[in-house]
Design an enzyme around this catalytic site. Structure first.
Site, PDB file in Angstrom:
ATOM      1  CE  LYS A 121       6.671  54.332  -0.912  1.00  0.00           C
ATOM      2  NZ  LYS A 121       7.280  53.582   0.188  1.00  0.00           N
ATOM      3  CE  LYS A 144       7.454  51.598  -3.670  1.00  0.00           C
ATOM      4  NZ  LYS A 144       7.908  51.409  -2.329  1.00  0.00           N
TER       5      LYS A 144
END
Ligand code: PBG
Length: 350
Positions: free
Chosen positions: A222, A276
């Protein structure tokens, strides 16, 4: 003589490799446009496709009754009170969406420095899990974020001390948040906080408490990203967050580090990993998939959604751009995609 042998060998290897990778044929015998001429033929040779089973639908929750609240920065996405989510889940099941992801808009009065509300068994997420499980049992999966940002007064994902997000202390709370969500019936825990070591600790606690079959989808990779802006609006943490999340989320300049994150999380017990944001990180999806052969999910985040949607609404680009963006995740190797378009997916993938 030896040198000559080496020369021969190398020539052979080079020739073999060349032939193996070579695209046979050449113009004018070969015309790649031949197979592009008709729609049936294009469909025949297509390498990737999407089905509704490839999607996870995020749902934003808000307190109250009979509420469907628009989110200014995410046109077409709404916050729902729990009594209204039946419609959404019905439609998702009918469309064969395998899983929903629950995100709470927490009243600012309930937020504090340590995110106590995350451990309230009567919080929005807990009530929504129970509501869905009671009505739909195992017809659809439920995924919940494990992180404190919807609950903290500073908007960070963990506990904070002199401006620094504490790792091990935060993990202790994340363990309890995971156990609570599992007790409520959550199927897939998705730690999105980027603390070190949390996957192993959560897995151990789950197993010890009888939740061996609760899955962990680690947001292993992330990035500290500008593309989360609209989401923070949706969960009400935007105005609260001072500074950035660079001391725990990844630097977008790095890709080798992504593989280290994934390797660690697999060892610690992650069933699936998430990359992400999505579209700016297709290279990462591909290299994670190539290196580890595990289920990799992509998150088409709020900023990506709003950029596309606003551009379509303003007629800068046409709505096929949505399908094009979603297929790119498949091409990169993603098994599934978290997308705010998931509630409209059947109109998109026609
Ligand atoms: C919270 C969380 C975020 C998103 C999902 N879980 C935001 C953040 O880390 O600040 C972003 C999703 C999106 O932008 O759609 N840990």
């Amino acid at each position: 003589v030896t040198l000559f042998r080496i020369y021969l060998y190398n020539t052979f290897v080079a020739f073999y490799k060349y032939n193996k990778n070579m695209i046979t044929g050449s113009y004018p015998n070969l015309r790649l446009r031949r197979s592009r001429k008709n729609d049936w033929s294009r469909r025949l040779i297509q390498e990737n496709s999407l089905s509704s089973s490839d999607f996870i639908l995020p749902i934003f929750l808000i307190d109250g009754k009979n509420k469907k609240q628009s989110i200014k920065t995410m046109p077409g996405v709404f916050r729902y009170s729990i009594d209204k989510i039946g419609h959404i889940v019905d439609k998702a099941i009918k469309n064969k969406i395998p899983m929903v992801a629950l995100f709470p808009y927490t009243n600012s009065k309930l937020k504090n420095e340590i995110g106590t509300e995350a451990l309230n068994e009567d919080n929005l997420v807990c009530r929504a899990i129970q509501y869905i499980k009671k009505r739909y049992r195992n017809e659809i999966g439920i995924m919940c974020d494990v992180a404190l940002d919807p609950y903290t007064s500073h908007g960070h994902d963990g506990l904070i001390k002199s401006g620094y997000i504490l790792n091990d202390e935060t993990n202790e709370i994340l363990i309890n948040q995971s156990l609570l969500q599992s007790e409520m019936g959550c199927d897939v825990l998705a730690p999105s906080d980027m603390m070190d070591g949390r996957i192993g600790k959560i897995r151990k606690a789950l197993d010890k408490n009888g939740y061996q079959l609760v899955q962990i989808l680690s947001y292993a990779v992330k990035y500290a990203s500008s593309f989360y802006g609209p989401f923070r609006d949706a969960v009400g943490s935007r105005g609260l967050l001072k500074g950035d999340k660079k001391t725990y989320q990844m630097d977008f300049r790095n890709s080798n580090e992504a593989l280290r994150e994934v390797a660690l999380d697999i060892k610690e017990g992650a069933d699936m990993v998430m990359v992400k944001p999505g579209m700016p990180y297709l290279d990462i999806i591909k290299s994670v998939k190539d290196n580890f052969k595990i289920p990799v999910l992509a998150y088409q985040v709020s900023g990506e959604y709003s950029l596309l949607t606003n551009s379509i609404n303003k007629r800068l680009i046409d709505k096929n751009s949505i399908l094009e963006s979603l297929i790119s995740f498949k091409r990169a190797g993603a098994n599934a995609i978290v997308s705010y378009y998931a509630d409209r997916i059947n109109e998109i993938i026609l």
